[in-house]
Design an enzyme around this catalytic site. Structure first.
Site: not given
Ligand code: GLY
Length: 322
Positions: A180, A208, A210, A229-231
């Site tokens: 990201t 999905r 973000s 940033t990250g999951i």
């Molecule tokens: N942080 C970016 C995503 O998971 O979409």
């Protein structure tokens, strides 16, 4: 804070993930990040507003095919690119963004166009309509590296949790997920803004959403701003950007707000990173992932977090403009 007496501050990120060491990755990413730092900090010294500076930084990072935003975005499970971006102006405390938009060079430009609109967050269909209204040219952000990455993953039936954080031929294998980009600025008027943009996780289900176009991933008030940033799911579960900023609003120093929030994220076994700054000029960053690709200008020096891979969760440059 008095007008024209604030030293501008800037921090940017190009994602978080596993180690870049060993294949020249650090030098490559540092060069990309410092180019943005130099350009945007010069704008700030010339008097640019925080909002104009975060937009410029975001556009440059979106245009760099190395990072997972704009050109070089990852592909979703059906082979399509859908991008999300958000802008939050701290002074106005106003959020705008687009979710899962396609065929545009700079998704952040759509977030900017929505800053003054009645309806400030648009998803795929509405965002496409906005694109047409603004007469922005159709643009294909697909790169060969990202296409090859998707083809390879399709053979494994998308078993990877995320795509590579940095799209560099020799680095794709090495850099698992979490890309990201984000830019956070304190301008010479003492105003704060933040912008975040992403191609998503990569290989995700259609539809999905973000974290990047949510206050969980991008949030600002007059006192502080944070980009994550990250999951995305981990960031949403922690509501990380808003959580850190609200702690600053409630009186915690920025560094302490990052420390407490990252201790919690670590305890909850999240996989994420964040950058931020506050109105005193403090700059902070944190990660639970292996590396955070961030760089900053503190008014005196340029620094980065690229080789910061110890166990510390948080780093900070103190402010002086309290
Ligand atoms: N942080 C970016 C995503 O998971 O979409």
């Amino acid at each position: 804070m008095s007008v024209d007496r604030v030293q501008p501050k800037l921090i940017i990120h190009g994602g978080a993930g596993s180690s870049l060491k060993g294949k020249g990755g650090v030098a490559v990413v540092r060069k990309s990040l410092y180019r943005v730092i130099d350009d945007v900090y010069a704008m700030l010294l010339a008097g640019a507003s925080a909002q104009a500076a975060v937009i410029r930084g975001c556009q440059m990072l979106e245009d760099d095919p190395r990072f997972n935003a704009g050109t070089g975005s990852v592909l979703q499970s059906d082979g399509q690119i859908r991008m999300s971006a958000a802008l939050m102006d701290g002074t106005q405390q106003r959020f705008s963004g687009v979710i899962n938009v396609s065929r545009v060079q700079n998704p952040i430009n759509l977030a900017l166009a929505l800053q003054t609109a009645h309806d400030r967050v648009l998803s795929d269909y509405g965002a496409t309509e906005l694109l047409r209204e603004l007469e922005l040219p159709a643009y294909d952000p697909l790169t060969e590296i990202r296409l090859q990455e998707w083809i390879q993953e399709r053979q494994g039936n998308f078993s990877k949790e995320m795509a590579g954080v940095v799209a560099e031929q020799e680095l794709v294998e090495e850099t698992a997920g979490r890309g990201t980009i984000g830019v956070v600025v304190l301008d010479s008027q003492g105003h704060i803004a933040v912008a975040t943009s992403t191609g998503g996780k990569g290989f995700e289900r259609i539809g999905r959403v973000s974290d990047s176009a949510m206050p969980a991933g991008n949030y600002a008030t007059p006192r502080a701003a944070v980009s994550c940033t990250g999951i995305g799911e981990d960031i949403i579960d922690e509501c990380l950007a808003a959580r850190i900023v609200v702690r600053v609003e409630d009186g915690l120093p920025l560094h302490a707000a990052f420390e407490r929030s990252f201790r919690e994220s670590h305890l909850h076994q999240r996989d994420l990173g964040a950058i931020g700054l506050d109105a005193t000029g403090a700059i902070a960053w944190g990660k639970t992932s292996q590396v955070l690709l961030a760089a900053y200008h503190n008014g005196e020096n340029v620094g980065d977090t690229l080789e910061w891979d110890d166990e510390t969760l948080v780093g900070c440059v103190p402010g002086s403009q309290a």
